[in-house]
Design a protein around this motif. Structure first.
Motif, PDB file in Angstrom:
ATOM      1  N   UNK A  34       6.834 -26.570 -21.014  1.00 17.01           N
ATOM      2  CA  UNK A  34       5.763 -25.679 -20.569  1.00 17.01           C
ATOM      3  C   UNK A  34       5.799 -25.515 -19.055  1.00 17.01           C
ATOM      4  N   UNK A  35       5.519 -24.293 -18.619  1.00 18.48           N
ATOM      5  CA  UNK A  35       5.519 -24.032 -17.175  1.00 18.48           C
ATOM      6  C   UNK A  35       4.089 -23.831 -16.689  1.00 18.48           C
ATOM      7  N   UNK A  36       3.932 -24.072 -15.394  1.00 17.40           N
ATOM      8  CA  UNK A  36       2.640 -23.885 -14.727  1.00 17.40           C
ATOM      9  C   UNK A  36       2.823 -22.863 -13.619  1.00 17.40           C
ATOM     10  N   UNK A  37       1.923 -21.877 -13.584  1.00 14.48           N
ATOM     11  CA  UNK A  37       1.973 -20.872 -12.526  1.00 14.48           C
ATOM     12  C   UNK A  37       1.065 -21.300 -11.384  1.00 14.48           C
ATOM     13  N   UNK A  38       1.583 -21.214 -10.162  1.00 11.19           N
ATOM     14  CA  UNK A  38       0.822 -21.607  -8.979  1.00 11.19           C
ATOM     15  C   UNK A  38       0.378 -20.380  -8.206  1.00 11.19           C
ATOM     16  N   UNK A  87       1.989 -35.050 -21.339  1.00 11.53           N
ATOM     17  CA  UNK A  87       2.527 -33.703 -21.469  1.00 11.53           C
ATOM     18  C   UNK A  87       1.894 -32.745 -20.482  1.00 11.53           C
ATOM     19  N   UNK A  88       2.422 -31.521 -20.442  1.00 10.14           N
ATOM     20  CA  UNK A  88       1.962 -30.500 -19.495  1.00 10.14           C
ATOM     21  C   UNK A  88       1.508 -29.270 -20.261  1.00 10.14           C
ATOM     22  N   UNK A  89       0.308 -28.800 -19.978  1.00 15.45           N
ATOM     23  CA  UNK A  89      -0.204 -27.585 -20.614  1.00 15.45           C
ATOM     24  C   UNK A  89       0.264 -26.367 -19.834  1.00 15.45           C
ATOM     25  N   UNK A  90       0.478 -25.262 -20.566  1.00 19.96           N
ATOM     26  CA  UNK A  90       0.845 -24.007 -19.903  1.00 19.96           C
ATOM     27  C   UNK A  90      -0.429 -23.405 -19.321  1.00 19.96           C
ATOM     28  N   UNK A  91      -0.482 -23.325 -17.987  1.00 19.48           N
ATOM     29  CA  UNK A  91      -1.722 -22.923 -17.338  1.00 19.48           C
ATOM     30  C   UNK A  91      -1.437 -22.370 -15.949  1.00 19.48           C
ATOM     31  N   UNK A  92      -2.475 -21.820 -15.358  1.00 16.75           N
ATOM     32  CA  UNK A  92      -2.409 -21.361 -13.973  1.00 16.75           C
ATOM     33  C   UNK A  92      -3.202 -22.338 -13.115  1.00 16.75           C
ATOM     34  N   UNK A 151      -6.976 -21.636 -14.915  1.00 19.85           N
ATOM     35  CA  UNK A 151      -7.209 -21.190 -16.288  1.00 19.85           C
ATOM     36  C   UNK A 151      -5.990 -21.549 -17.124  1.00 19.85           C
ATOM     37  N   UNK A 152      -6.172 -21.632 -18.430  1.00 27.96           N
ATOM     38  CA  UNK A 152      -5.048 -21.848 -19.346  1.00 27.96           C
ATOM     39  C   UNK A 152      -4.491 -20.492 -19.748  1.00 27.96           C
ATOM     40  N   UNK A 153      -3.266 -20.488 -20.262  1.00 23.96           N
ATOM     41  CA  UNK A 153      -2.659 -19.218 -20.680  1.00 23.96           C
ATOM     42  C   UNK A 153      -1.730 -19.493 -21.850  1.00 23.96           C
ATOM     43  N   UNK A 154      -1.537 -18.446 -22.645  1.00 21.60           N
ATOM     44  CA  UNK A 154      -0.720 -18.608 -23.844  1.00 21.60           C
ATOM     45  C   UNK A 154       0.746 -18.339 -23.583  1.00 21.60           C
ATOM     46  N   UNK A 155       1.063 -17.090 -23.205  1.00 21.49           N
ATOM     47  CA  UNK A 155       2.479 -16.735 -23.035  1.00 21.49           C
ATOM     48  C   UNK A 155       2.554 -15.514 -22.140  1.00 21.49           C
ATOM     49  N   UNK A 156       3.721 -14.833 -22.146  1.00 20.96           N
ATOM     50  CA  UNK A 156       3.920 -13.688 -21.247  1.00 20.96           C
ATOM     51  C   UNK A 156       2.887 -12.598 -21.476  1.00 20.96           C
TER      52      UNK A 156
END
Length: 389
Positions: free
Chosen positions: A122-126, A155-160, A174-179
């Motif tokens: 999972x990636x995190x957007x900064x 683990x790491x959640x996919x989030x901003x 915030x959390x996010x699902x996908x593209x």
């Protein structure tokens, strides 16, 4: 797949100082045009603990977004890449690319994996990255945070996440699902735009010399090292200022030292750019030639340049006003030397008996007697001859 060659990237020490520069090639996923949106503001304004503010100043402004492939392996590679893109945009006049003013933004996606793994976690957007350096620090923090999370089994959640410069850490936005969570809306009324090879060739031909090309030319033509040449082409105005001073003074290495040293220091202290300087490149070249001719020494030249920068006066005028033109007439300097030797008989005897450390004393006395105007090299030459007698 399109590829974009970033200028160079460097291995760095613990303080971020570059040790070794290497070429870096980054894949480009796509570039698309968007309309900028309003944004929520959660800090920097009154009562942000109670209220959220909405900034619509840039809403509707067109912007281009470059999406890269996941080819970066360190925070410093991302730092070097963004600086490369920023410099090129400034160089060709496409944008001021000032991150603090919103002319350029960077949103970094960070994901870590164990050595040997091929898939992505999972990636995190900064977000909230107001400078390239903040971006680098945010990525570095996030790398360490994610490694710790994986190793602990959390683990790491996919989030901003936002970068908090005061706390030097990222925090969840915030959390996010996908593209699809980006919610892009295509514009159905825009027809495909086909760009011909001929058009691209015309644009290339009209472009100025780009910074990487100029850097390589500075190294080949002027004998500069990679570090100095890279610093000079970091700003187009600074590069052009250097080249003019180097050409007129016929001493490119000394011109580079002055531009990267005293001139850059004065610019930083005053908040000016090279183009805003009252001291022109021609003025600096005149000062360099004056020093080479032995009319003033290096310490005097720094004092002269500081006055030149503050007033815009040429070197000759400042030197005349300060009465500091160097004495280079051997006959005139010899009188000072004879006077010092005559007034310091004990030191002369000690020197002639082997106390070589006293030589500096004699040089200092002659310079004092001449009010700092005597040419130091001529002083040394005359003292070496007369003290041997």
């Amino acid at each position: 797949m399109p590829r974009a060659k970033a200028a160079m990237t460097a291995e760095r020490d613990d303080h971020g100082h570059a040790k070794e520069w290497k070429p870096m090639t980054i894949g480009i996923e796509r570039m698309h045009l968007e309309e900028d949106a309003g944004k929520n503001v959660h800090e920097g304004l009154p009562d942000t603990d109670k209220y959220s503010y909405i900034d619509l100043n840039r809403a509707g402004t067109p912007l281009g977004e470059i999406v890269t492939k996941p080819d970066f392996r360190t925070s410093w590679q991302a730092y070097d890449y963004v600086n490369h893109v920023r410099r090129v945009l400034q160089w060709v006049g496409a944008s001021d690319a000032d991150m603090e003013k919103g002319n350029l933004r960077c949103e970094a996606n960070v994901s870590v994996r164990r050595i040997g793994e091929t898939g992505f976690n999972n990636k995190v957007e900064l977000k909230n990255l107001n400078s390239v350096r903040f971006m680098q620090k945010a990525i570095e923090f996030e790398i360490e945070r994610q490694i710790a999370a994986h190793e602990s089994g959390e683990g790491v959640s996919q989030e901003t996440r936002l970068w908090d410069e005061q706390k030097q850490e990222t925090r969840i936005m915030r959390s996010k699902e996908d593209a699809h969570d980006y919610r892009y809306f295509p514009e159905p009324d825009l027809q495909p735009l086909e760009v011909s090879v001929e058009f691209i060739d015309r644009v290339k031909a009209a472009m100025p010399e780009l910074p990487d090309t100029m850097r390589d030319r500075f190294i080949a033509t002027y004998g500069l090292n990679y570090s100095d040449a890279s610093q000079l082409v970091g700003d187009r105005g600074l590069a052009e200022y250097f080249e003019t001073a180097a050409r007129i003074s016929a001493n490119p290495k000394l011109a580079a030292n002055w531009v990267l040293g005293e001139f850059t220091r004065e610019l930083n202290n005053s908040g000016k750019t090279a183009a805003e300087s009252l001291t022109t490149a021609e003025d600096l070249a005149e000062l360099i030639v004056t020093v080479e001719q032995g009319k003033i020494n290096n310490n005097q030249a720094k004092e002269v340049f500081s006055e030149m920068f503050a007033t815009g006066k040429p070197a000759a005028e400042v030197i005349a006003e300060k009465g500091m033109e160097q004495i280079s007439d051997p006959a005139a300097i010899e009188k000072f030397v004879d006077e010092v030797i005559e007034n310091n008989e004990n030191q002369v005897t000690a020197y002639r008996n082997g106390n070589d450390k006293l030589f500096g004393f004699f040089v200092g006395q002659v310079m004092k007697a001449s009010e700092g105007k005597a040419n130091p090299q001529i002083v040394r030459d005359l003292l070496q001859t007369k003290l041997k007698l």
